[in-house]
Design a protein around this motif. Structure first.
Motif, PDB file in Angstrom:
ATOM      1  N   UNK A 160       0.826  -1.196   0.000  1.00 14.65           N
ATOM      2  CA  UNK A 160       0.000   0.000   0.000  1.00 14.65           C
ATOM      3  C   UNK A 160       0.862   1.248   0.000  1.00 14.65           C
ATOM      4  N   UNK A 161       0.218   2.386  -0.025  1.00 15.23           N
ATOM      5  CA  UNK A 161       0.959   3.643  -0.076  1.00 15.23           C
ATOM      6  C   UNK A 161       0.201   4.727   0.674  1.00 15.23           C
ATOM      7  N   UNK A 162       0.948   5.748   1.067  1.00 17.50           N
ATOM      8  CA  UNK A 162       0.379   6.945   1.679  1.00 17.50           C
ATOM      9  C   UNK A 162       0.916   8.135   0.901  1.00 17.50           C
ATOM     10  N   UNK A 163       0.022   8.937   0.326  1.00 18.74           N
ATOM     11  CA  UNK A 163       0.416  10.116  -0.446  1.00 18.74           C
ATOM     12  C   UNK A 163       0.125  11.377   0.352  1.00 18.74           C
ATOM     13  N   UNK A 222      -4.573   7.337   1.682  1.00 13.46           N
ATOM     14  CA  UNK A 222      -4.031   6.025   2.029  1.00 13.46           C
ATOM     15  C   UNK A 222      -4.663   4.976   1.126  1.00 13.46           C
ATOM     16  N   UNK A 223      -3.829   4.248   0.406  1.00 15.43           N
ATOM     17  CA  UNK A 223      -4.290   3.253  -0.568  1.00 15.43           C
ATOM     18  C   UNK A 223      -3.820   1.884  -0.105  1.00 15.43           C
ATOM     19  N   UNK A 224      -4.765   0.937   0.072  1.00 13.51           N
ATOM     20  CA  UNK A 224      -4.398  -0.391   0.584  1.00 13.51           C
ATOM     21  C   UNK A 224      -4.203  -1.432  -0.517  1.00 13.51           C
ATOM     22  N   UNK A 225      -4.140  -1.004  -1.774  1.00 11.49           N
ATOM     23  CA  UNK A 225      -3.920  -1.871  -2.933  1.00 11.49           C
ATOM     24  C   UNK A 225      -5.127  -2.712  -3.314  1.00 11.49           C
ATOM     25  N   UNK A 226      -6.173  -2.689  -2.510  1.00 14.76           N
ATOM     26  CA  UNK A 226      -7.386  -3.449  -2.836  1.00 14.76           C
ATOM     27  C   UNK A 226      -8.471  -2.535  -3.379  1.00 14.76           C
ATOM     28  N   UNK A 227      -8.078  -1.361  -3.769  1.00 11.83           N
ATOM     29  CA  UNK A 227      -9.040  -0.419  -4.327  1.00 11.83           C
ATOM     30  C   UNK A 227      -9.669   0.492  -3.298  1.00 11.83           C
ATOM     31  N   UNK A 228      -9.368   0.267  -2.020  1.00 15.74           N
ATOM     32  CA  UNK A 228      -9.945   1.126  -0.987  1.00 15.74           C
ATOM     33  C   UNK A 228      -8.992   2.278  -0.703  1.00 15.74           C
ATOM     34  N   UNK A 229      -9.486   3.481  -0.848  1.00 17.21           N
ATOM     35  CA  UNK A 229      -8.691   4.676  -0.587  1.00 17.21           C
ATOM     36  C   UNK A 229      -9.354   5.468   0.533  1.00 17.21           C
ATOM     37  N   UNK A 230      -8.599   5.731   1.559  1.00 17.11           N
ATOM     38  CA  UNK A 230      -9.070   6.549   2.671  1.00 17.11           C
ATOM     39  C   UNK A 230      -8.409   7.915   2.541  1.00 17.11           C
TER      40      UNK A 230
END
Length: 747
Positions: A112-115, A267-275
């Protein structure tokens, strides 16, 4: 950890001497990744990406704004002073350049990533900025508008108008205009406000700065035929062109105060969910809540005398060379959380934001009378939930805080420093005003050549070093529910004459009932000399709990001279009419019963005696870092004697620490057998008593490796190369639990 450097090879904006003396100033260090390693393996890394880090200049670069941040301007090798009406270096803020080098993305080991997204700091300038002289701070942009003879721009007979354009801030001294005629027809040109209230003539042939100023508003260019006009005859035409500089915000209301603030986190968890989290910095009136606490670099002070205006008292340097490193703060911050329609909301934080006081911007310079320690305290926290049905936010909870600052109450509605900036406190006979605050009066002189400082023509400034306590005195919680509003109030009182600790806590519930907790410390008693002399003044000795002013329970703790509790006493009121007023000569009031005694050895707790139930003793190992043996119904002396007897009889008189170190984290069958043998002999030693024993072993800095319960049954714990629990086995080496750890995208 992996690092990299950015490198600035240019020397255009660096003083040569500094470039020679410190060549490493051209390098900028960045953390690129953090990888957890074992002796044989590694985990996926945390990796970091930065905004155009290769563009960061030399640390000594003159390409900086008024706040010391990079602005990309070519200012040469020296930074110069400049007044508001004088040429000088370009120290305007560049919102894009000041973000260079900031963290943009963090890649997580999970994949995942945090931008991170940033925007320029903006703040309301303090009143004293009107006394400072410096050029424009806010970013400026060149704008222009033109009008040519074109039938599409003809609005009526002989009249042509441009599209409407906006002046975002007052424009003066940089309003360039040109008006050219072609052929024999004559025309006049004007800049007119959309509502017709302003009209500025543009003379023919003008290609210079107009003397007129334009205020904020909507305008258009208008050209009017003075005689004949033929819309299709372009050979007899005209052209008008106007150019000006403008800023997106007015420096009189808000200025760019250098650097950047966080505007959004994704915040992107790689499963398509973006917070998503976004941030706003507006007050209740929808204006910037930013406040400036420092001075711009290279500013002037203007003074007026009989022979005109003088610029004096220039002050160079960057933000960290001043007494206030944090040059900006925000009174309101709103955190907006977007987790989907069913999980969205926002939280509004309101903070204390008192400015520093004193005339620290006037020569001779002093440090500010600082209020920095009072800033950033929460005054109000509002929690909202997104209501899908109404399409708006609903207030769910509010918390209000009030403080005691220097012994004075500071309420959430207060927006100004509690210290009057215009007051001049007299020189004090003593530096200590009282136990809640102090003030040291100081003076700075400005000598002139060889003149002594006491001569009358020398300038001087008074200032004060202030300090004191900041304490939260009450907190009100309000919950908004469908059934109504629920309120609770917490009030605190502190003993600032003795211990500075919490003296009384009162909780008032919605039904009006009050729970009061009173606390007493060593200075509240006449006989606790050891604690007082050893500076253990903040240890709670006695605690009383009252409901609606009736004592219901209490406790007293006795301490040894090292400040460790040795005996606990408790009281439970069976008679609602009973009360126990505090008596400084009595440590243990009547009807307080001893509940437990504690004994220490080498600073470690070795015996815990619950008067009404069980006595526990503890034996420590691994150089007294971990508790290895816990025994019930036996004192520490007897337990230690038994341990030493077993070691002398069966383990060649080696110490317990030596035995533990030989077990090698309890991973081999031999080490397990050795420790099991020790357990059997120790239990055998106490078999003729009711002593109950549990033992533990550890791998230092990793975790528990074995636990043998009171029945002699053992569990063993194994860890992977990264210190994570992997297996749990029973005494027969059967697998009880197995733990696997996986990162996304890895086997």
């Amino acid at each position: 950890m992996d690092y990299s450097y950015s490198y600035d090879a240019t020397v255009t904006n660096v003083l040569p001497l500094l470039a020679i003396k410190d060549p490493y100033a051209a390098k900028r260090l960045f953390l690129d990744s953090v990888t957890e390693l074992s002796l044989s393996n590694s985990l996926p890394p945390y990796s970091f990406t930065y905004s155009f880090k290769s563009e960061l200049p030399n640390r000594f670069s003159t390409s900086q704004d008024y706040w010391g941040y990079f602005n990309g301007k070519n200012n040469g090798r020296f930074l110069n002073f400049s007044g508001a009406d004088e040429p000088g270096d370009d120290k305007t803020v560049d919102a894009s350049k000041s973000r260079i080098g900031l963290l943009e993305r963090m890649m997580l080991p999970t994949g995942g990533s945090v931008d991170y997204y940033f925007e320029p700091n903006q703040a309301i300038p303090p009143d004293y900025f009107s006394e400072l002289k410096f050029n424009k701070v806010n970013p400026v942009f060149e704008k222009d508008i033109g009008l040519f003879k074109n039938i599409k721009q003809r609005v009526s007979e002989g009249v042509y108008e441009s599209n409407v354009f906006s002046i975002d801030n007052d424009v003066s001294n940089y309003l360039h205009a040109s008006f050219t005629l072609f052929g024999e027809f004559r025309y006049s040109a004007k800049i007119v406000k959309k509502d017709g209230s302003v009209s500025v003539n543009i003379p023919e042939g003008t290609n210079d700065i107009l003397s007129s100023a334009l205020t904020t508003g909507l305008y258009k260019l208008r050209v009017t035929a003075l005689q004949q006009d033929a819309p299709d005859d372009l050979a007899n035409g005209f052209s008008v062109f106007v150019r000006w500089t403008d800023s997106p915000i007015s420096p009189l209301e808000t200025i760019y105060s250098g650097g950047s603030r966080i505007s959004r986190i994704e915040m992107n968890d790689l499963n398509g969910q973006i917070i998503k989290k976004s941030f706003e910095y507006l007050n209740d009136y929808n204006r910037s809540s930013g406040n400036i606490y420092s001075l711009p670099c290279y500013h002037f002070i203007s003074s007026i005398s009989h022979d005109g205006i003088h610029h004096e008292g220039v002050r160079p340097g960057g933000p960290m060379s001043y007494s206030r490193g944090n040059h900006i703060g925000y009174a309101y911050v709103t955190e907006i959380f977007d987790g989907g329609q069913d999980n969205s909301g926002k939280t509004l934080y309101c903070f204390t934001h008192m400015e520093d006081v004193g005339e620290f911007w006037i020569w001779p310079y002093t440090i500010p009378d600082s209020n920095e320690s009072f800033r950033g305290k929460p005054l109000r926290i509002d929690s909202f939930k997104w209501d899908i049905a109404s399409g708006s936010y609903s207030l769910m909870k509010r918390i209000n805080y009030n403080y005691l600052i220097y012994g004075n109450r500071f309420y959430s509605g207060s927006l100004f420093p509690f210290v009057d900036p215009n007051s001049q406190e007299p020189v004090l006979s003593s530096y200590n005003i009282d136990k809640s605050k102090f003030c040291i009066p100081l003076v700075v002189f400005s000598g002139d050549g060889e003149n002594l400082i006491h001569e009358p023509h020398n300038s001087y400034s008074n200032y004060f070093l202030r300090g004191g306590v900041v304490q939260m005195v009450d907190m009100e919680e309000i919950e908004y529910r469908e059934g109504g509003v629920i309120k609770s109030l917490v009030e605190n009182e502190y003993d600032n004459q003795k211990s500075y600790q919490l003296k009384q806590n009162i909780r008032t519930r919605s039904d009006g009932s009050r729970i009061t907790t009173n606390l007493f410390y060593p200075d509240d008693f006449n006989g606790l000399v050891n604690l007082q002399e050893n500076h253990f003044k903040n240890l709670p000795v006695k605690t009383e709990k009252k409901i609606n002013n009736v004592l219901v329970e209490g406790s007293v703790i006795e301490y040894n001279s090292s400040g460790q509790p040795i005996t606990y006493y408790e009281y439970h009121n069976q008679n609602a009419e009973e009360n126990h007023p505090h008596n400084a000569d009595v440590l243990i009031p009547d009807k307080y019963n001893a509940e437990c005694d504690l004994i220490y050895n080498g600073g470690r707790l070795v015996e815990y005696d619950q008067k009404t139930s069980v006595k526990y003793s503890y034996h420590w190992g691994y150089r007294s870092q971990y508790r290895v043996i816990q025994a019930q119904n036996v004192d520490f002396e007897t337990l230690s004697l038994g341990v030493n007897t077993v070691l002398d009889s069966y383990f060649n008189s080696q110490s317990l620490d030596d035995l533990l170190e030989s077990l090698y984290a309890m991973t081999s069958s031999q080490s397990k057998a050795t420790w099991n043998y020790f357990n059997e002999r120790l239990r055998e030693h106490f078999s003729h008593s009711d002593v109950v024993i549990e033992t533990y072993t550890y791998e230092p800095l990793v975790g528990l490796t074995s636990k043998t319960d009171m029945n002699g049954l053992a569990e063993y714990y194994e860890y992977d190369d990264f210190g994570r629990l992997k297996f749990i086995r029973d005494s027969e080496d059967n697998l009880i639990s197995n733990y696997d750890y996986h990162f996304a995208g890895l086997p």
